[in-house]
Design an enzyme around this catalytic site. Sequence first.
Site, PDB file in Angstrom:
ATOM      1  CG  HIS A 173      23.637  66.663  70.485  1.00  0.00           C
ATOM      2  ND1 HIS A 173      23.201  67.299  69.466  1.00  0.00           N
ATOM      3  CD2 HIS A 173      24.188  67.774  71.137  1.00  0.00           C
ATOM      4  CE1 HIS A 173      23.320  68.658  69.403  1.00  0.00           C
ATOM      5  NE2 HIS A 173      24.158  68.886  70.369  1.00  0.00           N
ATOM      6  CD  GLU A 174      25.740  67.754  74.847  1.00  0.00           C
ATOM      7  OE1 GLU A 174      27.015  68.390  74.830  1.00  0.00           O
ATOM      8  OE2 GLU A 174      24.851  68.236  74.363  1.00  0.00           O
ATOM      9  CG  HIS A 177      28.986  68.912  70.720  1.00  0.00           C
ATOM     10  ND1 HIS A 177      29.009  69.609  69.484  1.00  0.00           N
ATOM     11  CD2 HIS A 177      27.757  69.023  71.106  1.00  0.00           C
ATOM     12  CE1 HIS A 177      27.810  70.385  69.720  1.00  0.00           C
ATOM     13  NE2 HIS A 177      27.175  70.020  70.546  1.00  0.00           N
ATOM     14  CE1 TYR A 188      28.655  74.300  69.447  1.00  0.00           C
ATOM     15  CE2 TYR A 188      28.236  75.859  71.051  1.00  0.00           C
ATOM     16  CZ  TYR A 188      27.570  74.732  70.520  1.00  0.00           C
ATOM     17  OH  TYR A 188      26.705  74.511  70.890  1.00  0.00           O
ATOM     18  CD  GLU A 197      24.791  72.285  68.758  1.00  0.00           C
ATOM     19  OE1 GLU A 197      23.780  71.585  68.627  1.00  0.00           O
ATOM     20  OE2 GLU A 197      25.573  72.310  69.577  1.00  0.00           O
ATOM     21  CG  ASP A 270      22.211  79.535  69.528  1.00  0.00           C
ATOM     22  OD1 ASP A 270      22.796  78.871  70.330  1.00  0.00           O
ATOM     23  OD2 ASP A 270      21.776  79.134  68.415  1.00  0.00           O
ATOM     24  CG  HIS A 275      21.850  75.362  69.670  1.00  0.00           C
ATOM     25  ND1 HIS A 275      22.867  76.126  70.479  1.00  0.00           N
ATOM     26  CD2 HIS A 275      22.164  74.107  69.936  1.00  0.00           C
ATOM     27  CE1 HIS A 275      23.428  75.463  71.392  1.00  0.00           C
ATOM     28  NE2 HIS A 275      23.133  74.160  71.111  1.00  0.00           N
TER      29      HIS A 275
END
Length: 351
Positions: A173-174, A177, A188, A197, A270, A275
Amino acid sequence: MTCHKHLNHCHCTFVPSFVLNNLAKKGVNSAQVSIHQSNATRRKRKNKDVDMTTILADHSAQQMTAKGNALRQIYDCKQEYEQRVALVQEEGGPSLDDADANYAYEYAGVVRSYFENVLNRDSIDNSGLDLILNVHYGTNYLNAFWDGDEMTFGDGDNRIFTSFAKSLDVVAHELAHGVTQFTANLIYERQPGALNEHFSDVFGTAIKQHALRQTAHEADWLIGNDIMGPSLFGESLRSMKEPGTAYDNDLLGTDPQPSHMDHYYDGSSDNYGVHINSGIFNKVFYLVSMEIGTDKATQIWYHALQNLWEDADFTDAVAVLVRSGQILTKNKYVPLGTTQTIRSAFREVGL
Ligand SMILES: [Zn+2]
């Protein structure tokens, strides 16, 4: 490769701030400390960006287009809130006594291979950018993040969350990005942020399924279930299959993700729901994967990611994904009827 002058450096954390805030309200000390440290890190990152701008301005165009070898470097933060404290592992080095460092190294390799073999992409920037992973960040730190040029993982507190580096979900996931930053470069916040996301969840889950040799039908479609500590065992952070059902308990509250535009979140928390509203697109990806298989769906999504732009909204993304479906169908990468499958999945979520 062109020189990206205005990359949107997100401080993209794996655990959303609203989850940590709920934990902090319940008196979970490690969550309170993690929130405090994340804010401090974000301030530090702003200064780092200023430094980076100066560095980039000083570099010649030649250096900026230099091709790397996608080599892995693992740093041990030694429980300080600092990155790159000690280099402990490099590409091809012997395995270490440190399980977290070994897992980070191994999973970064799994992610790199998936991008190379399934999507024909050479690392994060498609030009062999080295993969830098920091483990043991802080003390009981409840998060992992991509900050614009490297990945950083906390150890968790082994009560709420376990080690973030030991989860393929989290590493993929990271790292994804980073891929988004070097492609669509989605801002973002708001809808572009929710898409940002969403793409990280897509690659995270696709890579996990691929590594476990699971079909779309066999997979659990959960994100973050393997970092749940004893207090949260059996829960998860997100469900791509049924957004909104990932968790419901005293500590975390209730999963706020919608699975339909009728329940779209338009509050400011958020980063305006990055998210949260990602659940709507996650559901679409799940539905398409169930029809044509996850790797085929991921190829369409990856094609679309390269054709999106930084302030693309949901409507833009629908059009680009359908178009990518048409192109890949025409080129026989995906089965006939895929365009209709994508369109009908979007209708199911109200898009
Ligand atoms: Zn993320």
